[in-house]
Design a protein around this motif. Sequence first.
Motif, PDB file in Angstrom:
ATOM      1  N   GLU A   1       3.955   0.109   2.356  1.00  0.00           N
ATOM      2  CA  GLU A   1       3.880  -0.779   3.521  1.00  0.00           C
ATOM      3  C   GLU A   1       2.976  -1.988   3.273  1.00  0.00           C
ATOM      4  N   TRP A   2       3.329  -3.040   3.976  1.00  0.00           N
ATOM      5  CA  TRP A   2       2.523  -4.265   3.986  1.00  0.00           C
ATOM      6  C   TRP A   2       2.142  -4.570   5.435  1.00  0.00           C
ATOM      7  N   PRO A   3       0.992  -5.141   5.656  1.00  0.00           N
ATOM      8  CA  PRO A   3       0.726  -5.712   6.986  1.00  0.00           C
ATOM      9  C   PRO A   3       1.705  -6.849   7.249  1.00  0.00           C
TER      10      PRO A   3
ATOM     11  N   THR B   1       0.865  -1.186   0.000  1.00  0.00           N
ATOM     12  CA  THR B   1       0.000   0.000   0.000  1.00  0.00           C
ATOM     13  C   THR B   1       0.901   1.236   0.000  1.00  0.00           C
ATOM     14  N   LEU B   2       0.564   2.186  -0.857  1.00  0.00           N
ATOM     15  CA  LEU B   2       1.380   3.400  -0.965  1.00  0.00           C
ATOM     16  C   LEU B   2       0.636   4.589  -0.383  1.00  0.00           C
ATOM     17  N   HIS B   3       1.342   5.395   0.343  1.00  0.00           N
ATOM     18  CA  HIS B   3       0.758   6.672   0.769  1.00  0.00           C
ATOM     19  C   HIS B   3       1.841   7.691   1.040  1.00  0.00           C
TER      20      HIS B   3
ATOM     21  N   ARG C   1       5.896   5.381  -7.386  1.00  0.00           N
ATOM     22  CA  ARG C   1       5.095   4.165  -7.547  1.00  0.00           C
ATOM     23  C   ARG C   1       5.998   2.944  -7.442  1.00  0.00           C
ATOM     24  N   VAL C   2       5.369   1.799  -7.465  1.00  0.00           N
ATOM     25  CA  VAL C   2       6.141   0.560  -7.473  1.00  0.00           C
ATOM     26  C   VAL C   2       6.755   0.387  -8.860  1.00  0.00           C
ATOM     27  N   GLY C   3       8.061   0.153  -8.906  1.00  0.00           N
ATOM     28  CA  GLY C   3       8.733  -0.121 -10.168  1.00  0.00           C
ATOM     29  C   GLY C   3       8.719  -1.616 -10.450  1.00  0.00           C
TER      30      GLY C   3
ATOM     31  N   SER D   1       1.665  -2.941  13.287  1.00  0.00           N
ATOM     32  CA  SER D   1       1.437  -4.241  12.653  1.00  0.00           C
ATOM     33  C   SER D   1       1.799  -4.212  11.176  1.00  0.00           C
ATOM     34  N   ALA D   2       2.657  -3.273  10.796  1.00  0.00           N
ATOM     35  CA  ALA D   2       3.028  -3.154   9.380  1.00  0.00           C
ATOM     36  C   ALA D   2       4.536  -3.073   9.228  1.00  0.00           C
ATOM     37  N   VAL D   3       5.001  -3.507   8.067  1.00  0.00           N
ATOM     38  CA  VAL D   3       6.388  -3.238   7.675  1.00  0.00           C
ATOM     39  C   VAL D   3       6.326  -2.043   6.746  1.00  0.00           C
ATOM     40  N   ARG D   4       7.024  -1.012   7.138  1.00  0.00           N
ATOM     41  CA  ARG D   4       6.879   0.268   6.457  1.00  0.00           C
ATOM     42  C   ARG D   4       8.222   0.707   5.869  1.00  0.00           C
TER      43      ARG D   4
END
Lengths: 155, 257
Positions: free
Chosen positions: A106-108, A26-28, A68-70, A52-55
């Motif tokens: 980040e991902w949960p 998730t991007l923010h 963005r994600v490359g 609870s996330a890896v950021r």
Amino acid sequence: MKTFATWCMALSMTGCAGGVPLPDPTLHRLHLDARNADEVMHKPAGVAVQGSAVRAVGPLLDSPDDFRVGKIRQEGATVVLEMIHTKIVDAGGGVRRNIPYRPIAEWPVDTLRGAGVAEVEVSWVALRSLPDGASMGTPPLRHRLKLRQAGIKLR
Amino acid sequence: MRRHSFVWSIVAVIGSVAVGALQAAPIGMPVICNMVQVGTINMDTVGGAAVGGFTSTAGMPPSLAAAAAACSEHHFNWYQIVTADNQAPKDRMGNQLVPPYVDVPPGGYDVAFDPTWADDLPWYYDEYEPPAGTKDFNPGFLRKNKEKGATLEYEDAPGGKKGLMLSFKTWLVSLNANGSFHSFHPGFSWDLTIDAMGKREAKNLMALLNNKTPVLPTNAEYQQLTRGFATAIPEPATFALLAAGLAAMGLFARPRR
């Protein structure tokens, strides 16, 4: 540009070792304001467990910049995420009215564990334009996090 | 020996005071309407940014609308003038900007410099949105999105090439419902530099106050209000009041013999 889920299906990569394809993060944006000024302006980029996330927090970007994600792939228990972004001031532009921000991916934690991930590698690469502009020539920022060392119990 | 330690103590105290004086310090200033304080402007510099805002103390609970009503006004925004810029950009029409100029010019800056859309009013935050789908519109610059509870936020962190030197003057302004000018409130000045290593630093933050009286824009800074902008022409009564205020300040500023 392929997302991880696409790669996973197309190449049957070991990333599916956990049995569950890992979704894109998730991007923010963490925009500057009076309450978080130190965090936005001074805190170094990096990847860490937060709640609870890896950021993964990227470099300080200016308001016209985008990210963005490359690329994303999984190599065994390691997720390798390449984030791409613009950098207007390094491309000859400028800003006068500007609310800078930190790009965040980040991902949960549970999502990573469910996909069998034990390590996350993130790089931030500056391009002249997205998604496939020329490189800005600046070395990418690279960060790595081993979930176990960050206190995350793996399955 | 005792004498030496006493001397060093004095040196240490003087040194710490001097260093403290050189360090950036947050500033605060009251916003007063009709002899009543309706809120406070608080500002600070952090790295390459100036951050803060105007917080209303009017109303129960305090609100920006109550502060505006106490001032017989509709809402607030900021008026920011770039008073020095050694890398001055062009405006959206391709005209070279020369300080003092309004940050942001009508429609925004030259697209090659900064493509971000801006409205055609002289206020720092956009008063209205562009048509849906407008490219490079950033809702983060909408004034209504900068109103957080009883605070109108302010943030800026200018950037450019190495060696950039900028100076700003920024005032809180109150506006009519249609976004046209009503009056000035206190403001602040500050500088931004980018050194040879690319490090940005905001500094020299100072309240635009003279004996607790707001220092208003100079004529040149004030006249930028109408330069190429729409529907921001001051009401005649306001202009007369401003002129009277400037004249009174000039009288008070004359040196005493």
